[in-house]
Design a protein around this motif. Structure first.
Motif, PDB file in Angstrom:
ATOM      1  N   GLU A 178       0.832  -1.215   0.000  1.00 57.61           N
ATOM      2  CA  GLU A 178       0.000   0.000   0.000  1.00 57.61           C
ATOM      3  C   GLU A 178       0.854   1.248   0.000  1.00 57.61           C
ATOM      4  OE1 GLU A 178      -2.645  -0.796   3.403  1.00 57.61           O
ATOM      5  OE2 GLU A 178      -4.074   0.225   2.112  1.00 57.61           O
ATOM      6  N   ALA A 179       1.914   1.228   0.802  1.00 54.42           N
ATOM      7  CA  ALA A 179       2.742   2.428   0.931  1.00 54.42           C
ATOM      8  C   ALA A 179       3.422   2.753  -0.396  1.00 54.42           C
ATOM      9  CB  ALA A 179       3.786   2.220   2.032  1.00 54.42           C
ATOM     10  N   LEU A 213       0.897   3.915  -3.035  1.00 55.01           N
ATOM     11  CA  LEU A 213       0.555   5.317  -2.754  1.00 55.01           C
ATOM     12  C   LEU A 213       1.683   6.239  -3.189  1.00 55.01           C
ATOM     13  CD1 LEU A 213      -1.373   7.382  -1.443  1.00 55.01           C
ATOM     14  CD2 LEU A 213      -0.179   6.972   0.710  1.00 55.01           C
ATOM     15  N   SER A 219      -5.638  13.718   0.002  1.00 55.27           N
ATOM     16  CA  SER A 219      -5.485  13.107   1.324  1.00 55.27           C
ATOM     17  C   SER A 219      -4.286  13.723   2.052  1.00 55.27           C
ATOM     18  CB  SER A 219      -5.317  11.591   1.171  1.00 55.27           C
ATOM     19  OG  SER A 219      -5.056  11.005   2.412  1.00 55.27           O
ATOM     20  N   ARG A 220      -3.181  13.913   1.306  1.00 53.14           N
ATOM     21  CA  ARG A 220      -2.006  14.550   1.918  1.00 53.14           C
ATOM     22  C   ARG A 220      -2.304  15.988   2.318  1.00 53.14           C
ATOM     23  NH1 ARG A 220       1.018  11.119   4.126  1.00 53.14           N
ATOM     24  NH2 ARG A 220       2.424  12.870   4.486  1.00 53.14           N
ATOM     25  N   GLY A 279       2.875   5.771   5.894  1.00 51.71           N
ATOM     26  CA  GLY A 279       3.284   5.708   4.492  1.00 51.71           C
ATOM     27  C   GLY A 279       4.683   6.249   4.294  1.00 51.71           C
ATOM     28  N   ASP A 285       5.452  -1.367   7.303  1.00 54.90           N
ATOM     29  CA  ASP A 285       6.237  -1.670   6.103  1.00 54.90           C
ATOM     30  C   ASP A 285       7.707  -1.311   6.320  1.00 54.90           C
ATOM     31  OD1 ASP A 285       7.406  -1.663   3.567  1.00 54.90           O
ATOM     32  OD2 ASP A 285       5.547  -1.051   2.577  1.00 54.90           O
ATOM     33  N   VAL A 292       9.028   1.636   4.322  1.00 50.85           N
ATOM     34  CA  VAL A 292       8.640   2.935   4.890  1.00 50.85           C
ATOM     35  C   VAL A 292       9.597   3.308   6.010  1.00 50.85           C
ATOM     36  CG1 VAL A 292       6.871   4.106   6.266  1.00 50.85           C
ATOM     37  CG2 VAL A 292       6.191   2.712   4.301  1.00 50.85           C
ATOM     38  N   ASP A 344       2.741  -2.769  14.307  1.00 50.55           N
ATOM     39  CA  ASP A 344       1.463  -3.164  13.730  1.00 50.55           C
ATOM     40  C   ASP A 344       0.347  -2.423  14.466  1.00 50.55           C
ATOM     41  OD1 ASP A 344      -0.796  -4.467  12.824  1.00 50.55           O
ATOM     42  OD2 ASP A 344       0.105  -6.467  12.932  1.00 50.55           O
ATOM     43  N   MET A 345      -0.464  -1.684  13.719  1.00 55.07           N
ATOM     44  CA  MET A 345      -1.529  -0.915  14.387  1.00 55.07           C
ATOM     45  C   MET A 345      -2.572  -1.815  15.039  1.00 55.07           C
ATOM     46  SD  MET A 345      -3.831   0.750  11.370  1.00 55.07           S
ATOM     47  CE  MET A 345      -2.936   0.548   9.843  1.00 55.07           C
ATOM     48  N   VAL A 378      -4.674   8.401   8.971  1.00 57.66           N
ATOM     49  CA  VAL A 378      -5.120   8.927   7.682  1.00 57.66           C
ATOM     50  C   VAL A 378      -5.054   7.805   6.649  1.00 57.66           C
ATOM     51  CG1 VAL A 378      -4.661  10.638   5.873  1.00 57.66           C
ATOM     52  CG2 VAL A 378      -4.426  11.263   8.284  1.00 57.66           C
ATOM     53  N   SER A 379      -6.213   7.409   6.177  1.00 59.21           N
ATOM     54  CA  SER A 379      -6.309   6.304   5.216  1.00 59.21           C
ATOM     55  C   SER A 379      -5.626   5.051   5.735  1.00 59.21           C
ATOM     56  CB  SER A 379      -5.658   6.709   3.884  1.00 59.21           C
ATOM     57  OG  SER A 379      -6.615   6.846   2.900  1.00 59.21           O
ATOM     58  N   THR A 412      -7.871   1.119   5.703  1.00 53.69           N
ATOM     59  CA  THR A 412      -8.073   0.270   4.524  1.00 53.69           C
ATOM     60  C   THR A 412      -7.298  -1.034   4.713  1.00 53.69           C
ATOM     61  OG1 THR A 412      -6.264   1.505   3.512  1.00 53.69           O
ATOM     62  CG2 THR A 412      -8.495   2.084   2.837  1.00 53.69           C
ATOM     63  N   ASP A 414      -1.739  -8.944   3.117  1.00 51.19           N
ATOM     64  CA  ASP A 414      -0.843  -7.810   3.251  1.00 51.19           C
ATOM     65  C   ASP A 414       0.319  -8.160   4.171  1.00 51.19           C
ATOM     66  OD1 ASP A 414      -1.661  -7.663   5.829  1.00 51.19           O
ATOM     67  OD2 ASP A 414      -2.632  -5.715   5.652  1.00 51.19           O
ATOM     68  N   SER A 443       0.889  -7.598   7.182  1.00 50.09           N
ATOM     69  CA  SER A 443       0.578  -8.082   8.520  1.00 50.09           C
ATOM     70  C   SER A 443       0.032  -9.506   8.459  1.00 50.09           C
ATOM     71  CB  SER A 443      -0.451  -7.173   9.186  1.00 50.09           C
ATOM     72  OG  SER A 443      -1.696  -7.306   8.537  1.00 50.09           O
TER      73      SER A 443
HETATM   74  C1  LIG Z   1      -3.071   3.957   2.314  1.00 50.33           C
HETATM   75  S1  LIG Z   1      -1.525   4.109   3.155  1.00 50.33           S
HETATM   76  C2  LIG Z   1      -1.758   5.674   3.965  1.00 50.33           C
HETATM   77  C3  LIG Z   1      -0.479   6.454   4.138  1.00 50.33           C
HETATM   78  C4  LIG Z   1      -0.632   7.846   4.752  1.00 50.33           C
HETATM   79  N1  LIG Z   1      -1.285   7.806   6.043  1.00 50.33           N
HETATM   80  C5  LIG Z   1      -1.367   8.789   3.822  1.00 50.33           C
HETATM   81  O1  LIG Z   1      -2.554   8.936   3.977  1.00 50.33           O
HETATM   82  O2  LIG Z   1      -0.746   9.366   2.930  1.00 50.33           O
HETATM   83  C6  LIG Z   1      -1.694   2.947   4.493  1.00 50.33           C
HETATM   84  C7  LIG Z   1      -0.410   2.730   5.269  1.00 50.33           C
HETATM   85  O3  LIG Z   1      -0.684   1.847   6.357  1.00 50.33           O
HETATM   86  C8  LIG Z   1       0.404   0.935   6.492  1.00 50.33           C
HETATM   87  N2  LIG Z   1      -0.093  -0.272   7.165  1.00 50.33           N
HETATM   88  C9  LIG Z   1      -0.797  -1.302   6.611  1.00 50.33           C
HETATM   89  N3  LIG Z   1      -1.095  -2.210   7.556  1.00 50.33           N
HETATM   90  C10 LIG Z   1      -0.566  -1.747   8.730  1.00 50.33           C
HETATM   91  C11 LIG Z   1      -0.545  -2.239  10.053  1.00 50.33           C
HETATM   92  N4  LIG Z   1      -1.146  -3.387  10.362  1.00 50.33           N
HETATM   93  N5  LIG Z   1       0.093  -1.510  10.987  1.00 50.33           N
HETATM   94  C12 LIG Z   1       0.721  -0.347  10.679  1.00 50.33           C
HETATM   95  N6  LIG Z   1       0.717   0.177   9.441  1.00 50.33           N
HETATM   96  C13 LIG Z   1       0.093  -0.513   8.464  1.00 50.33           C
HETATM   97  C14 LIG Z   1       0.870   0.690   5.076  1.00 50.33           C
HETATM   98  O4  LIG Z   1       2.207   0.218   5.032  1.00 50.33           O
HETATM   99  C15 LIG Z   1       0.701   2.092   4.470  1.00 50.33           C
HETATM  100  O5  LIG Z   1       1.883   2.835   4.617  1.00 50.33           O
END
Ligand SMILES: C[S@@+](CC[C@H](N)C(=O)[O-])C[C@H]1O[C@@H](n2cnc3c(N)ncnc32)[C@H](O)[C@@H]1O
Length: 272
Positions: free
Chosen positions: A18-19, A22, A56-57, A81, A107, A110, A130-131, A158-159, A162, A212, A214
């Motif tokens: 995803e990162a 994006l 979004s940014r 990201g 990631d 990142v 990991d969130m 922010v985003s 997903t 993904d 995670s």
């Molecule tokens: C759609 S991007 C959003 C990036 C940024 N917040 C923006 O809006 O520009 C989602 C981000 O969440 C990260 N991500 C995905 N699963 C995650 C997890 N379980 N824990 C932490 N980060 C995660 C991805 O690596 C990615 O960088």
């Protein structure tokens, strides 16, 4: 730069991340062929995606600036990201140089890029985490080194959701973070919504069905507005509430694009 610790998530250049997708949508160079192919397939379905990524940014930048003006000096950007434009630390420290910012992402690409960019910056850190484990994030030494949870803090998501297919997990993450932060803290949350582009949203979601980083399975759709609104429960929302991203405090010139073109909503709420 502050202490950085790596988690165990892998690095898979042949699996789109995803990162990095994006990053490509935003015109960045930190992506691989698999990311570019995935992004181009998504753009073929929804040509507005690069514009939406940019909006979004911009939303993130306006939200951080608003919170800096509200006196917030601590920021935690979860699912941050790759470093790109309007990075939280740049916006916050431009407004108040003493602001401290911790970036969190799962990631490793990142984390390594952010670490390189932030080298020498003692007020900004990055941790790989990991969130899905918000308590571990908040207890992480790399976060505690910079963030005092007894003082108001802004949590940015922010985003980010997903990447969390299960509604109950996403809601639990928000609830745990909200409980852990002190009164007077803020949460910035945004999420794409399927409401105005249901078929396109579904097809794009289907492209991300591979597991993904995670290891979680992906969901088959993008959430609706009704599914996203509960993330803001128990928060006192700043005006104008939960709106399409370009419509959130766009400034005197008004939104840079028609808000209806952006199928993502967001808001900024304060813990009372
Ligand atoms: C759609 S991007 C959003 C990036 C940024 N917040 C923006 O809006 O520009 C989602 C981000 O969440 C990260 N991500 C995905 N699963 C995650 C997890 N379980 N824990 C932490 N980060 C995660 C991805 O690596 C990615 O960088």
């Amino acid at each position: 730069m502050a202490d950085t610790t790596r988690a165990s998530a892998g690095f898979h250049p042949r699996t789109p991340s995803e990162a990095r997708v994006l990053d490509y949508l935003l015109g960045g160079k930190d992506n691989f062929a698999a990311d570019r192919e995935a992004a181009e397939r998504a753009i073929a379905l929804a040509p507005e995606l690069p514009m939406m990524a940019l909006e979004s940014r911009k939303f993130l930048g306006r939200a951080v600036r608003f919170l800096a003006d509200e006196g917030i000096r601590q920021f935690v950007d979860i699912g941050c990201g790759l470093p790109t434009q309007n990075n939280a630390h740049e916006v916050a420290q431009a407004a108040a140089p003493e602001s401290r910012v911790v970036y969190v992402d799962i990631d490793p690409v990142v984390v390594s890029h952010a670490s390189a960019i932030l080298a020498g910056d003692e007020r900004t850190g990055v941790i790989q985490a990991d969130m899905r484990e918000p308590d571990k994030i908040l207890a992480h030494p790399g976060l505690r080194h910079l963030i005092d949870l007894d003082e108001p803090v802004a949590i940015l998501l922010v985003s980010a959701f997903t990447a969390i297919p299960e509604d109950e997990v996403a809601l639990d993450i928000v609830a745990r973070l909200r409980q852990a932060i002190s009164s007077g803290s803020w949460m910035v949350i945004s999420h794409p919504i399927s409401d105005s582009r249901p078929q396109v949203a579904e097809q794009i979601a289907a492209m991300y069905q591979a597991k993904d980083l995670s290891g979680a399975p992906r969901r088959h759709d993008i959430r609706s507005r009704a599914e996203v609104e509960p993330y803001f429960d128990k928060l006192d929302m700043a005006d104008p509430g939960i709106v399409r991203l370009p419509a959130w405090r766009p400034g005197p010139a008004g939104p840079s694009v028609d808000p209806k073109m952006v199928w993502a909503i967001g808001g900024v709420g304060r813990k009372l």
